[in-house]
Scaffold this motif. Sequence first.
Motif, PDB file in Angstrom:
ATOM      1  N   ARG A 267      -0.087   3.761  -6.925  1.00 33.97           N
ATOM      2  CA  ARG A 267      -1.465   3.257  -6.991  1.00 33.97           C
ATOM      3  C   ARG A 267      -1.672   2.330  -8.186  1.00 33.97           C
ATOM      4  O   ARG A 267      -2.333   1.303  -8.086  1.00 33.97           O
TER       5      ARG A 267
ATOM      6  N   MET B  81      -2.841   5.291   6.201  1.00 31.73           N
ATOM      7  CA  MET B  81      -2.304   4.193   5.407  1.00 31.73           C
ATOM      8  C   MET B  81      -0.827   3.955   5.666  1.00 31.73           C
ATOM      9  O   MET B  81      -0.353   2.834   5.644  1.00 31.73           O
ATOM     10  N   GLU B  82      -0.049   5.035   5.918  1.00 38.97           N
ATOM     11  CA  GLU B  82       1.373   4.814   6.103  1.00 38.97           C
ATOM     12  C   GLU B  82       1.696   4.185   7.441  1.00 38.97           C
ATOM     13  O   GLU B  82       2.794   3.709   7.667  1.00 38.97           O
TER      14      GLU B  82
ATOM     15  N   LEU C  51       0.241   5.633  -2.840  1.00 40.99           N
ATOM     16  CA  LEU C  51       0.168   4.496  -1.907  1.00 40.99           C
ATOM     17  C   LEU C  51       1.450   3.714  -2.017  1.00 40.99           C
ATOM     18  O   LEU C  51       1.493   2.669  -2.517  1.00 40.99           O
TER      19      LEU C  51
ATOM     20  N   ASP D 233      -4.347  10.938   4.093  1.00 40.01           N
ATOM     21  CA  ASP D 233      -3.875   9.945   3.143  1.00 40.01           C
ATOM     22  C   ASP D 233      -2.647  10.441   2.431  1.00 40.01           C
ATOM     23  O   ASP D 233      -2.462  11.638   2.216  1.00 40.01           O
ATOM     24  N   ARG D 234      -1.826   9.509   2.020  1.00 40.58           N
ATOM     25  CA  ARG D 234      -0.684   9.856   1.191  1.00 40.58           C
ATOM     26  C   ARG D 234      -1.135  10.078  -0.249  1.00 40.58           C
ATOM     27  O   ARG D 234      -2.125   9.522  -0.699  1.00 40.58           O
TER      28      ARG D 234
ATOM     29  N   TRP E 244       0.816  -1.216   0.000  1.00 39.03           N
ATOM     30  CA  TRP E 244       0.000   0.000   0.000  1.00 39.03           C
ATOM     31  C   TRP E 244       0.852   1.269   0.000  1.00 39.03           C
ATOM     32  O   TRP E 244       0.605   2.202  -0.730  1.00 39.03           O
ATOM     33  N   ASN E 245       1.842   1.330   0.864  1.00 40.78           N
ATOM     34  CA  ASN E 245       2.631   2.552   0.989  1.00 40.78           C
ATOM     35  C   ASN E 245       4.044   2.385   0.429  1.00 40.78           C
ATOM     36  O   ASN E 245       4.941   3.141   0.762  1.00 40.78           O
ATOM     37  N   LYS E 246       4.223   1.362  -0.433  1.00 40.10           N
ATOM     38  CA  LYS E 246       5.549   1.099  -0.986  1.00 40.10           C
ATOM     39  C   LYS E 246       5.594   1.196  -2.500  1.00 40.10           C
ATOM     40  O   LYS E 246       6.674   1.325  -3.079  1.00 40.10           O
TER      41      LYS E 246
ATOM     42  N   HIS F  37       3.891  -2.883   9.751  1.00 38.26           N
ATOM     43  CA  HIS F  37       3.910  -1.702  10.595  1.00 38.26           C
ATOM     44  C   HIS F  37       3.518  -2.098  12.007  1.00 38.26           C
ATOM     45  O   HIS F  37       2.850  -3.083  12.247  1.00 38.26           O
TER      46      HIS F  37
END
Length: 481
Positions: free
Chosen positions: A125, A444-445, A481, A477-478, A120-122, A451
Amino acid sequence: MFGLDALELARIQFAFTISFHIIFPAFSIGLASYLAVLEGLWLRTRDESYRQLYRFWLQIFAVTFAMGVVSGVVMSYQFGTNWAGLSEKAGSIMGPLLTYEVLTAFFLEAGFLGIMLFGWNKVGRGLHFFATLMVAIGTLISTFWILSSNSWMHTPQGYAIVDGIFEPADWWQIVFNPSFSYRLAHMAIAAFIATAFIVGATGAWHLLKGNREPGIRRMFSMAMWMALIVAPVQAVVGDFHGLNTLKHQPAKIAAIEGHWETERGIPLLLFGIPDMEAETTHFALGVPRLGSLILAHDWDGEIKGLKAWPKEDRPNSLIVFWSFRVMVGLGLLMILAGFWSAYLRLRGRLYESPWFHRFVLLLGPAGTIAILAGWITTEVGRQPWVIYGLLRTSDAVSGHGAKEMGVSMSLFFVVYFLVFGVGITYLLRLMRKGPKLLGDAPPMEDAGPGHSRQPMRPLSGAEPDIDGDERQSGKGDRDEL
């Protein structure tokens, strides 16, 4: 053991293990496609309820996928341990088909599953959505190869028998055997319907508890659209599948109908108790001529009865008669749910009808039970053949004694009920918890696998504390993602 011989125990063990296994891949097939739809809608609309639902169902998918893999490993081992005759005689055909499934589907799913669960955060989108699509496509490719192998056992072609061994002669005919396309469509649609009613039942549960959050409403609405559109389509596909079965496995149809004499204009039996010894169906209650109309699409169509085959070649009519009616009965109830939802939607009461919500909640496991009933009908209806008309089940079993098979089966019962009982309970607890409110969910992060000291493994996709109420406050939100 219990007066059963080794063959009967081996069949019971295989039926038990495959029944546990099939519910997880079927749910994974439908849920993977549902997740792809949810993420696609979120990327297109930026409606946060879609992302909320994606995050919720992704947890459940992770647990379901893991249990499907574990239970699937057992199935492959059983071909060697309990069905050595089948492996020896048909391994050169079935082995490559199952290998293709691993090479083209399982590797695809496993490779992109990591990005789907932990990316998701790596990753961006677009790449994450692509990973979700690949996992969904992988589940369907897996279905393709498994159904091809199983369908070949029902309608074998493209083979040559050399010294009693089945050798491939035409792979195109083997893969695309006569029943394959019908059975593939029937199974894939069944998986989508089963998933829709699990999703719908989850939404109905929360609606009955007074939860009217956008995510809950949207979940329930999407499930009911699927029921309205796809459940009737399944009935049509099932009809074509039945015509194909009548052509290639007429004894199975006769057993399903509890029909003994070859005649025209047979009734459709709604109730009855087939008796294999007396060669009759007791307490038969049917609709005149409707059986021929449905089976042959001819009001006066001729249908063979079970007496047209020797006793040793007849399937067990009592089992398939009722397993088929369980499948069809649940299918009709699911079609009813779809039309009822359309009526309520037109009246603006889809989310305000407790009686309908209770009905959908009760139908939550209906799709899964219908899949199990359908597989029982298919596999018991093939007996006494493991490769229809060519290799008897009694010639395919390994040379174990009843004692060894009894001990093995007992161990499977204990372990499966313990391991998968806990797993299913955990899934139900996740569904009961429901999607977290966006305001209460961690950003999300800071969320998800990898995490907060959460280990990076597939089951980490599920929330570690599904009963805890403490959540970090949202931070936004970032952009990526």
